[in-house]
Design a protein around this motif. Structure first.
Motif: not given
Length: 200
Positions: A118-124, A126-134, A147-148, A153-158
């Protein structure tokens, strides 16, 4: 299109024994036909490959950029997806490998998961949505991310956000890939070599 041909020609002049060129693009490809490239609609079709072949007499290989990276990682994992978040363009790319083969779907468009976000500016998110779909469709054991934004730390949040949506045992192993550019170059080279070996 002409600019790309001129750029390849300048490389050919520097390396006169050059016999092939591999191009990675942020869109869907089927062979040398570019099927989907929203940022550069003028490149759709086979014309770019045909121009390089006819004007420069080079073999041409065109591949989706994320598929090229996934292609370089075949052998390290058997079944996986690689998700790349491109900070500058605020977009994602997904390469999917099943049983050691890059999966492109019926028309080269497998992995176009940005449509679901829904919002590609929200990186976290975006990853959650893509991982869920896969995970819901393919249930892959490993997901590579780069990616940057991709820090431990961000992986833990995801992972925490994934736990809110699906059972913990369904969450794939997440691996941060730091040498994305090196993998990209290696994948394009492997793409050329594997194609050539199949022809022989």
């Amino acid at each position: 299109m002409e600019d790309i041909v001129l750029f390849v020609k300048s490389i050919q002049e520097e390396y006169p024994f050059l016999s092939a060129v591999a191009l990675g693009i942020p869109g869907a490809v089927d062979g040398t036909e570019i099927r989907h490239l929203p940022k550069f609609p003028g490149l759709l079709g086979n014309r770019l490959a045909e121009m390089i072949r006819s004007e420069l007499k080079l073999d041409v290989f065109i591949e989706n950029d994320t598929n090229a990276i996934a292609f370089a990682e075949v052998g390290k994992w058997e079944n996986f997806a690689h998700i790349i978040y491109v900070e500058e363009d605020q977009c994602i790319g997904v390469g999917i490998v099943l049983q050691g083969q890059v999966f492109t779907g019926g028309s080269g468009c497998a992995g176009e998961l940005d449509y679901l976000c829904e919002n590609l500016e929200d990186r976290e998110d975006t990853f959650v949505t893509a991982i869920l779909a896969i995970t819901c469709v393919l249930n892959l054991p490993d997901i590579l991310i780069s990616g940057d934004f991709c820090t431990r730390k961000n992986v833990k949040k995801i992972q925490e956000r994934l736990c809110e949506r699906i059972p913990k045992e369904r969450i794939p192993e997440l691996h941060v890939v730091e040498d994305m550019k090196g993998m990209y170059a290696q994948g394009l080279l492997r793409r050329i070599l594997s194609d050539w070996s199949e022809r022989m």
